[in-house]
Write a protein that holds these residues in place. Structure first.
Motif, PDB file in Angstrom:
ATOM      1  N   ASP A  13       0.851  -1.188   0.000  1.00 39.32           N
ATOM      2  CA  ASP A  13       0.000   0.000   0.000  1.00 39.32           C
ATOM      3  C   ASP A  13       0.884   1.234   0.000  1.00 39.32           C
ATOM      4  O   ASP A  13       1.463   1.598   1.016  1.00 39.32           O
ATOM      5  CB  ASP A  13      -0.909  -0.005   1.236  1.00 39.32           C
ATOM      6  N   ILE A  53      -4.420   1.980   7.272  1.00 40.94           N
ATOM      7  CA  ILE A  53      -4.647   1.070   6.159  1.00 40.94           C
ATOM      8  C   ILE A  53      -6.020   0.423   6.250  1.00 40.94           C
ATOM      9  O   ILE A  53      -6.168  -0.772   6.152  1.00 40.94           O
ATOM     10  CB  ILE A  53      -3.542   0.013   6.061  1.00 40.94           C
ATOM     11  N   LYS A  54      -7.013   1.217   6.529  1.00 39.58           N
ATOM     12  CA  LYS A  54      -8.363   0.663   6.542  1.00 39.58           C
ATOM     13  C   LYS A  54      -8.836   0.473   5.107  1.00 39.58           C
ATOM     14  O   LYS A  54      -8.271   1.031   4.173  1.00 39.58           O
ATOM     15  CB  LYS A  54      -9.302   1.581   7.307  1.00 39.58           C
ATOM     16  N   ALA A  55      -9.877  -0.324   4.958  1.00 38.92           N
ATOM     17  CA  ALA A  55     -10.366  -0.601   3.612  1.00 38.92           C
ATOM     18  C   ALA A  55     -10.785   0.683   2.931  1.00 38.92           C
ATOM     19  O   ALA A  55     -11.479   1.504   3.498  1.00 38.92           O
ATOM     20  CB  ALA A  55     -11.539  -1.556   3.691  1.00 38.92           C
TER      21      ALA A  55
END
Lengths: 100, 202
Positions: A13, A53-55
């Motif tokens: 990410d 880093i959440k959806a």
């Protein structure tokens, strides 16, 4: 079913956080208001990570980089109208950091 | 090494293992660790998923567990280096919601790397490599992985792993992985009990 050729479970990410995009934009010659608006446009375009880093809607390609179309779309939505020179400068900074 | 697989006849388990001697060997440093979580989203988007997080389903994990056996382990603190193998995976099991593996690192062939892993094992984790990955959708924020074939694993800094829960522990020098039936986790710093006749988890 859809086939994904390969997966490596390393964090890929590469989306920027708010502070990272501000840090990158600080390296440009844009006026302060334009820098703020570009950062806001990236945020509104779902292109920033909040660090946890959440959806979120994926805005990076399989290599973890921003597609140029997503960057163009974000810059087009910027509250401050950007000259083509300013757009090029922003993209150049992103490119230098392997983000596009 | 014999390519024979062992399963415990008495204990229901998903455990799979290769028959590797566990006697002391100058070129073997045994390790064990948590490779990934099952039915839980990854903490980060892994490489190859198009920026989306993934979730290994239990059925995919069970089906693919065997594919871990005999696959190589590479070392790259920042990611993966599949062409630089430093060891091999000799056993795999599903314990709770975790895929746990055991294996050996060729410690005499790669002494500096073995020492670095041993000295900083709390900082390192594991990251799987897989091919032929099947998912039911490419549009969800979290891609459910319905099938895959594991092709190896990397030892890397845990902060760089898509599964932050991954971990690695090292057995005492001259011994192999933790004893038969022992739960593999990061808290296992040394093998329990005497040397076992073979690496096997059941």
């Amino acid at each position: 079913m859809f086939r994904i050729p390969y997966i490596r479970a390393v964090n890929n990410d590469k989306r920027l956080t708010q502070s990272q995009i501000k840090g990158l934009l600080a390296k440009t010659t844009l006026p302060p208001a334009a820098k703020r608006d570009v950062a806001a446009a990236f945020f509104e375009g779902g292109m920033l990570s909040d660090g946890s880093i959440k959806a979120a809607a994926a805005k990076v390609d399989s290599d973890g980089r921003y597609p140029i179309t997503a960057v163009d779309k974000a810059l087009a939505g910027c509250a401050t109208p950007l000259s083509s020179l300013a757009r090029m400068e922003i993209k150049h900074v992103l490119m230098r950091h392997s983000l596009i | 090494m014999h390519a024979q697989m062992h399963r415990s006849p008495s204990i229901p388990s998903h455990a799979r293992s290769l028959d590797i001697p566990t006697t002391s060997h100058v070129n073997r440093m045994a390790f064990s660790g948590v490779l990934a979580k099952i039915d839980e989203p990854s903490d980060a988007a892994p490489e190859g998923s198009g920026g989306r997080r993934i979730m290994l389903t239990m059925s995919a994990a069970k089906h693919a567990l065997e594919s871990l056996l005999g696959m190589g382990v590479n070392f790259c603190p920042t990611g993966h280096a599949p062409q630089q193998k430093i060891g091999i995976i000799s056993a795999a099991d599903i314990i709770g919601s975790e895929i746990q593996i055991k294996g050996v690192i060729y410690s005499a062939d790669f002494p500096e790397i073995a020492e670095e892993i041993k000295a900083n094992k709390s900082k390192f984790g594991l990251s799987f490599e897989a091919m032929n990955v099947l998912t039911s959708t490419l549009n969800a924020d979290i891609l459910p992985i319905e099938d895959l074939a594991f092709t190896g694993a990397a030892i890397l800094l845990r902060d760089n792993a898509a599964y932050r829960c991954s971990s690695i522990s090292i057995a005492r020098v001259g011994t192999s992985a933790p004893s038969n039936g022992a739960k593999l986790n990061s808290r296992v710093a040394a093998p329990r009990g005497p040397l076992q006749p073979r690496v096997d988890c059941a």
